[in-house]
Every structure is written in structure tokens, then in C-alpha cells.
Design an enzyme around this catalytic site. Structure first.
Site, PDB file in Angstrom:
ATOM      1  N   CYS A 143      -8.185  11.882   8.081  1.00 56.04           N
ATOM      2  CA  CYS A 143      -7.186  12.345   7.111  1.00 56.04           C
ATOM      3  C   CYS A 143      -5.950  12.883   7.811  1.00 56.04           C
ATOM      4  CB  CYS A 143      -7.797  13.413   6.219  1.00 56.04           C
ATOM      5  SG  CYS A 143      -6.591  14.152   5.116  1.00 56.04           S
ATOM      6  N   CYS A 160      -4.529  10.145   5.313  1.00 50.34           N
ATOM      7  CA  CYS A 160      -3.767  10.802   4.245  1.00 50.34           C
ATOM      8  C   CYS A 160      -2.441  11.390   4.713  1.00 50.34           C
ATOM      9  CB  CYS A 160      -4.575  11.940   3.649  1.00 50.34           C
ATOM     10  SG  CYS A 160      -6.336  11.657   3.566  1.00 50.34           S
ATOM     11  N   LYS A 176       0.142   8.871   6.421  1.00 47.35           N
ATOM     12  CA  LYS A 176       0.496   7.921   5.358  1.00 47.35           C
ATOM     13  C   LYS A 176       1.475   8.551   4.375  1.00 47.35           C
ATOM     14  CE  LYS A 176      -1.434   8.442   1.802  1.00 47.35           C
ATOM     15  NZ  LYS A 176      -2.805   8.047   1.452  1.00 47.35           N
ATOM     16  N   TYR A 194      -6.780   0.935  -2.054  1.00 49.53           N
ATOM     17  CA  TYR A 194      -5.890   2.081  -1.832  1.00 49.53           C
ATOM     18  C   TYR A 194      -4.917   1.809  -0.680  1.00 49.53           C
ATOM     19  CZ  TYR A 194      -9.013   5.711  -3.981  1.00 49.53           C
ATOM     20  OH  TYR A 194      -9.764   6.502  -4.795  1.00 49.53           O
ATOM     21  N   GLU A 244      -0.819   1.220  -0.767  1.00 48.00           N
ATOM     22  CA  GLU A 244       0.010   2.294  -0.201  1.00 48.00           C
ATOM     23  C   GLU A 244       0.931   1.740   0.894  1.00 48.00           C
ATOM     24  OE1 GLU A 244      -2.785   6.155  -1.186  1.00 48.00           O
ATOM     25  OE2 GLU A 244      -2.890   5.350   0.831  1.00 48.00           O
ATOM     26  N   HIS A 251       9.083  21.429 -21.736  1.00 44.84           N
ATOM     27  CA  HIS A 251      10.118  20.440 -22.041  1.00 44.84           C
ATOM     28  C   HIS A 251      11.395  20.706 -21.249  1.00 44.84           C
ATOM     29  CE1 HIS A 251      12.068  17.419 -24.463  1.00 44.84           C
ATOM     30  NE2 HIS A 251      13.091  18.242 -24.644  1.00 44.84           N
ATOM     31  N   GLU A 293       4.626  16.478 -20.249  1.00 41.07           N
ATOM     32  CA  GLU A 293       4.414  16.950 -21.621  1.00 41.07           C
ATOM     33  C   GLU A 293       3.805  15.871 -22.509  1.00 41.07           C
ATOM     34  OE1 GLU A 293       7.967  17.777 -24.075  1.00 41.07           O
ATOM     35  OE2 GLU A 293       9.152  16.782 -22.535  1.00 41.07           O
TER      36      GLU A 293
HETATM   37  P1  NDP Z   1     -11.013  -0.440  -0.563  1.00 39.60           P
HETATM   38  O1  NDP Z   1     -12.473  -0.673  -0.565  1.00 39.60           O
HETATM   39  O2  NDP Z   1     -10.406   0.465  -1.545  1.00 39.60           O
HETATM   40  O3  NDP Z   1     -10.248  -1.835  -0.658  1.00 39.60           O
HETATM   41  C1  NDP Z   1     -10.569  -2.916   0.134  1.00 39.60           C
HETATM   42  C2  NDP Z   1      -9.769  -4.120  -0.338  1.00 39.60           C
HETATM   43  O4  NDP Z   1     -10.015  -5.218   0.537  1.00 39.60           O
HETATM   44  C3  NDP Z   1     -10.171  -4.572  -1.729  1.00 39.60           C
HETATM   45  O5  NDP Z   1      -9.021  -4.991  -2.416  1.00 39.60           O
HETATM   46  C4  NDP Z   1     -11.101  -5.749  -1.439  1.00 39.60           C
HETATM   47  O6  NDP Z   1     -11.088  -6.715  -2.447  1.00 39.60           O
HETATM   48  C5  NDP Z   1     -10.454  -6.327  -0.199  1.00 39.60           C
HETATM   49  N1  NDP Z   1     -11.388  -7.112   0.604  1.00 39.60           N
HETATM   50  C6  NDP Z   1     -12.569  -6.686   1.125  1.00 39.60           C
HETATM   51  N2  NDP Z   1     -13.134  -7.695   1.811  1.00 39.60           N
HETATM   52  C7  NDP Z   1     -12.333  -8.766   1.705  1.00 39.60           C
HETATM   53  C8  NDP Z   1     -12.387 -10.099   2.165  1.00 39.60           C
HETATM   54  N3  NDP Z   1     -13.436 -10.540   2.885  1.00 39.60           N
HETATM   55  N4  NDP Z   1     -11.365 -10.922   1.866  1.00 39.60           N
HETATM   56  C9  NDP Z   1     -10.335 -10.494   1.137  1.00 39.60           C
HETATM   57  N5  NDP Z   1     -10.203  -9.251   0.661  1.00 39.60           N
HETATM   58  C10 NDP Z   1     -11.203  -8.392   0.946  1.00 39.60           C
HETATM   59  O7  NDP Z   1     -10.720   0.010   0.936  1.00 39.60           O
HETATM   60  P2  NDP Z   1      -9.484   0.694   1.614  1.00 39.60           P
HETATM   61  O8  NDP Z   1      -9.592   0.240   3.030  1.00 39.60           O
HETATM   62  O9  NDP Z   1      -8.222   0.433   0.876  1.00 39.60           O
HETATM   63  O10 NDP Z   1      -9.819   2.237   1.499  1.00 39.60           O
HETATM   64  C11 NDP Z   1     -11.088   2.748   1.923  1.00 39.60           C
HETATM   65  C12 NDP Z   1     -11.401   4.048   1.227  1.00 39.60           C
HETATM   66  O11 NDP Z   1     -10.597   5.061   1.782  1.00 39.60           O
HETATM   67  C13 NDP Z   1     -11.113   4.043  -0.261  1.00 39.60           C
HETATM   68  O12 NDP Z   1     -12.184   3.567  -1.010  1.00 39.60           O
HETATM   69  C14 NDP Z   1     -10.816   5.484  -0.527  1.00 39.60           C
HETATM   70  O13 NDP Z   1     -11.986   6.166  -0.879  1.00 39.60           O
HETATM   71  C15 NDP Z   1     -10.270   5.995   0.788  1.00 39.60           C
HETATM   72  N6  NDP Z   1      -8.810   6.138   0.707  1.00 39.60           N
HETATM   73  C16 NDP Z   1      -8.277   7.042  -0.156  1.00 39.60           C
HETATM   74  C17 NDP Z   1      -6.913   7.199  -0.275  1.00 39.60           C
HETATM   75  C18 NDP Z   1      -6.353   8.167  -1.268  1.00 39.60           C
HETATM   76  O14 NDP Z   1      -7.095   8.972  -1.784  1.00 39.60           O
HETATM   77  N7  NDP Z   1      -5.061   8.107  -1.576  1.00 39.60           N
HETATM   78  C19 NDP Z   1      -6.003   6.414   0.545  1.00 39.60           C
HETATM   79  C20 NDP Z   1      -6.651   5.483   1.410  1.00 39.60           C
HETATM   80  C21 NDP Z   1      -8.010   5.361   1.478  1.00 39.60           C
HETATM   81  P3  NDP Z   1     -12.034  -6.574  -3.752  1.00 39.60           P
HETATM   82  O15 NDP Z   1     -11.438  -5.509  -4.595  1.00 39.60           O
HETATM   83  O16 NDP Z   1     -11.984  -7.924  -4.357  1.00 39.60           O
HETATM   84  O17 NDP Z   1     -13.383  -6.207  -3.229  1.00 39.60           O
END
Ligand code: NDP
Length: 455
Positions: free
Chosen positions: A42, A47, A50, A176, A180, A434, A439
């Protein structure tokens, strides 16, 4: 048996540090080890950096919008290198604070990778330490899709440290991290193509919010290629070529893989210690963070439940209370609010419409879709979506969602109401502030739709 420590924590990220400090505050003798820098994902690779880049890139829009308010701003341009350097200085400062907090709490810091080598025994950099309790808080790391040329791509760790802003970027993934970074690169001025295998970004979130956010991302100039999977990455003249399964390709300067994260469980000696992993490769824990091995506990992303910093911190503090304050404490994972720092951001607490319809029987859905007042003068074509999901029988607000400026800030306050299971009538009795965007959450009179219980 006499132990060197009451608690030895492997991994000095937010969760491990919080658990260690709280344990020490309860009087435990605590040590922590870390093989990278104290601070964790983080603070150093997630976090915090980013969000600093989101702020940095978003100024582009602020500057553009200022024109509508009479400002003339000439020659504005982003020096990406200076932004990265400023971000790095802040991370150094935070790293120093983390180290001082640990020292101030009398937590011993051991530099190096920790490995459980025998019951109650951890080895770090060739030295063995014994502890009554061991806590694994090793977090996770990005995973790449195994396609030819995957090594040519960057992941989120490297994306935070790019020395120069790439002119053209392709981002694989729709989660996510992908949305982002798509926002950061686009706002900073890059051409961004985002490749998602589903039809919408952010699987798992409320469907209407996903659709709305995707529309806004496209308006900002992010090209989203949906229903597409990556096939290979090759070096070509002047950059990289990302080819998709259907043969389409895009030529870019940088390909980023944001295709999920995986728990850091390798090389910790977990198997021989008797720690069971679940099917997803994460450490299996009970509601009190205990693993299948006596005296070994785990919290945070390495357990792959809700992978958010404040959740890991809360799990760590609950564990410290259980072990060292005589108060067995379960972490409550219900109604945890979260935010995606896309541009515009999306924030949410509780159930999305689709999940609520299945879990709560008949529901009423209230929505507000409007152009924020700020944009009446800027002329920017950006709309905010707000949404409440209400269980019809009880009138309890089971979900609140927002896509639009300040959504994360607004959602933090709303999360109290949803967590407290307040009713729609409680919202209605609340007088508006307001003029604000927030709101709208207390001014939604009639349901936009009434959704029957699933048959
Ligand atoms: P996520 O699991 O959220 O997203 C992974 C993405 O990659 C999905 O869109 C998934 O598609 C895609 N994907 C996975 N495998 C393949 C593949 N073989 N081919 C093509 N696309 C693929 O992971 P992140 O890495 O974005 O984030 C990890 C975690 O970190 C999050 O779940 C969250 O908990 C945490 N995080 C939180 C943040 C916040 O609170 N602001 C910011 C960043 C991370 P599909 O949906 O189709 O499976």
C-alpha cells in the site's frame, strides 16, 4: 519453553505493522522481518503512490476546466520525471515514519526474508528466532498472463516508476489496477488502449455503475477493446505490438499487465509447518486468523479475502486483541466500503443491485444521474451517478454506490449509515447540505425501479 518473542511477524506491510504495534501495545515482545522496504504494497507499491499519480495527472483537467471560470493558463505541461521524483520523496518519508513507528513501539526489525524452519522458529538472514506466535503477513504480488512476450510488459510495480511517460500504452485487464492506471496515463496525455476480456470493466461491482464508468472512461478518450484476450507481445520498430486472440493488434510504447495479484506464499516454509493453502493458493484461516498449524496466523492479502489495506489492518488488530489482550476478536468483513481511483472515481459500500436482488428478495433501487454543478461552467460532458439499493421489506439501505468526483470521500461517510443498517426513511429524514453533490443521497424520493424477488 522460553521464546525470544511472543510474536514474530513476517512481512512489514500495513497489516503486519499494525498487528505488531498493537501486540506490543498489549505488552507482547514483538519482532518483524521484511525483505524489501518496511511499508509494504500500500505504502510503497500501491495505494499511496498510485493516488499521488492520480492527483498529479488529474491537474490536466483542472487546468482545462479553469478556463470556464475565467482563467487563462498558458504553457501548462506535465514534467513526468518531476512527478515521479516528488512521489518517491514522499514514499521515502513514509517509509521513515513506518520504521520510526515500529521502533517507537519497541518492535524489533530484522531485515531479510523470513522462513519458518521448525515449530515456533523463524530464520531471517541466517539467524534463527523463536516465537510463541508467528504471523504471516506477506501480502501479494502482480501476476502476468503467460503469453509469448509477457516479459516485455510492465506490471503495476514498474508502472509506478516509469522514468518517462509513454506516448502510447496498452493495458491488459479491467480490474481496479487497470482502470486506475488507464486514468493516470490518459490524464497525463498518453493514448490508452484497454483490453478487457469481459464486456465491461470492474467485474463484481454494481452493473449500472460499471456501465456508467465505462462510458465516462471512453468519453475521456480511453479506447476500450472488450471481449478480447491477449495473444502475444512482440518488439516492433519503435515499440511493442500487442496482438489479440482475434488477430487485431495495437502498436504502443508500453504494455501493462494488470491481470490480478497472487498471495506471497512461496519460500516461507508453510508446507512443512503444516499450513494449508486453499484452492486459490492463499493461506486458509479461521475467523480468528488462525491457520491450520498451531501458533501460526495469517492476515491480509496472503489470505486473499478482501484485499484492502484497512481490512488487513483491522484483521491484524483483531488478532492482537485475541492473542495478547484476552479478547477473542473476529474481524467483521461485512459492508466494507471501497473505492476505485479511476477518473472519475467509483466508490461503493454494501450490495450492488444484482447481488441484492438475489440475496435480499424484492428491492427498490433509487438512482440520480446528473451533471455536477461544477461542470455547468466548464462545459465538461461528465455525469455523476448515485445509487441506493434498499431491501423493500425492511427498508434497510443495503448498498450505496457512486461514480463521480469525490465519490471515495462521500462513500466513507455513507458507509457508516450502511454499516449501521439505517433505513431509507433515515436517509429521507436527513437534511441536505446544499449545494453539494452528496446531497442527492438524501433527496431520492421515488424508486427508479422496483425489482421483484428472483423467481
Ligand atoms: P482484479 O482481480 O481486480 O482484476 C484483474 C483483471 O485482470 C480482471 O479484469 C480480469 O478479468 C483480468 N484478467 C485476469 N486474468 C486474465 C487473463 N488471463 N487474460 C485477460 N485478462 C485477465 O486485480 P487487480 O490486479 O486489478 O487488483 C488486485 C486487488 O488489489 C483487487 O482485487 C483489490 O482488492 C486490490 N486493489 C484495490 C485498490 C483500491 O482499493 N482502490 C486498487 C488496486 C488494487 P476478469 O474480470 O474477466 O476476470
Amino acid at each position: 519453553m522460553e521464546f525470544d518473542y511472543d510474536l514474530f511477524t513476517i512481512g512489514a506491510g500495513s497489516g503486519g505493522v499494525a498487528a505488531s504495534r498493537r501486540a506490543a501495545a498489549h505488552g507482547a515482545r514483538v519482532a518483524i522481518c521484511e525483505d524489501r522496504r518496511v511499508g509494504g504494497t500500500c505504502v510503497l507499491r500501491g495505494c499511496v503512490p498510485k493516488k499521488l499519480l492520480v492527483y498529479g495527472a488529474h491537474f490536466a483537467e483542472e487546468i482545462e476546466d479553469a478556463r470556464g471560470y475565467g482563467w487563462t493558463i498558458e504553457g501548462a505541461r506535465l514534467d513526468w520525471g518531476r512527478l515521479i521524483a516528488a512521489k518517491d520523496r514522499e514514499l521515502d518519508r513514509l517509509h521513515g515514519i513506518y520504521v520510526r513507528l515500529l521502533e517507537g513501539s519497541k518492535v524489533a526489525i530484522h531485515e531479510g526474508r523470513g522462513r519458518i524452519v521448525a515449530p515456533h522458529t523463524i530464520e531471517v538472514a541466517g539467524r534463527r528466532h523463536t516465537a510463541r506466535h508467528i504471523l504471516v503477513a506477506t501480502g501479494g504480488r502482480p501476476v502476468r498472463v503467460a503469453i509469448p512476450g509477457a516479459e516485455l510488459a510492465i506490471d503495476s510495480d514498474q508502472a509506478l516508476d516509469l522514468p518517462a511517460l509513454p506516448r502510447r500504452v496498452a493495458i491488459i485487464g479491467g480490474g481496479y489496477i487497470a482502470v486506475e492506471f488507464a486514468g493516470i496515463f490518459r490524464a497525463a496525455g498518453a493514448e490508452v488502449t484497454q483490453v478487457i476480456r469481459g464486456d465491461k470493466v470492474l467485474r463484481g461491482f454494481d452493473g449500472e455503475c460499471r456501465t456508467h464508468l465505462q462510458g465516462e472512461l471512453v468519453k475521456k478518450g480511453i479506447r476500450i477493446v472488450s471481449g478480447a484476450e491477449p495473444a502475444r507481445i512482440d518488439r516492433v520498430d519503435g515499440g511493442l505490438r500487442l496482438t489479440l486472440m482475434d488477430g487485431q493488434f495495437v502498436d504502443v510504447d508500453q504494455v501493462m499487465m494488470a491481470t490480478g495479484r497472487k498471495p506471497n506464499t512461496d519460500g516461507l516454509g508453510l508446507e512443512s509447518a503444516g499450513v494449508t493453502l486453499n484452492k486459490a493458493g492463499a493461506i486458509a484461516v479461521d475467523p480468528f486468523q488462525a491457520t491450520t498449524a498451531p501458533g501460526i496466523h495469517a492476515i491480509g492479502d496472503v489470505t486473499d479475502r478482501i484485499n484492502l489495506t484497512p481490512v488487513a489492518i483491522a484483521e491484524g488488530r483483531a488478532l492482537a486483541a485475541t492473542l495478547f489482550d484476552g479478547k477473542p476478536t473476529r474481524m467483521d468483513h461485512g459492508s466494507v466500503a471501497s473505492a476505485v481511483f479511476s477518473q472519475p472515481p467509483l466508490a461503493t459500500v454494501g450490495l450492488g443491485e444484482e447481488d441484492a436482488a438475489v440475496q435480499c428478495g424484492p428491492i427498490d433501487v433509487y438512482t440520480a444521474l446528473f451533471r455536477p454543478m461544477r461542470h455547468t461552467l466548464t462545459g465538461r460532458d461528465e455525469k455523476t451517478l448515485m445509487k441506493l439499493v434498499v431491501e423493500r421489506g425492511s427498508q434497510i439501505v443495503v448498498g450505496a454506490h457512486m461514480v463521480g468526483a469525490d465519490a471515495p470521500e462521500i462513500m466513507q461517510a455513507l458507509a457508516i449509515a450502511v454499516k449501521a443498517r439505517l433505513t431509507k426513511q433515515d436517509f429521507d429524514r436527513t437534511v441536505a447540505v446544499h449545494p453539494t453533490a452528496a446531497e442527492e443521497f438524501v433527496l431520492m424520493r421515488e424508486p427508479t425501479r422496483r425489482v421483484p424477488a428472483p423467481s
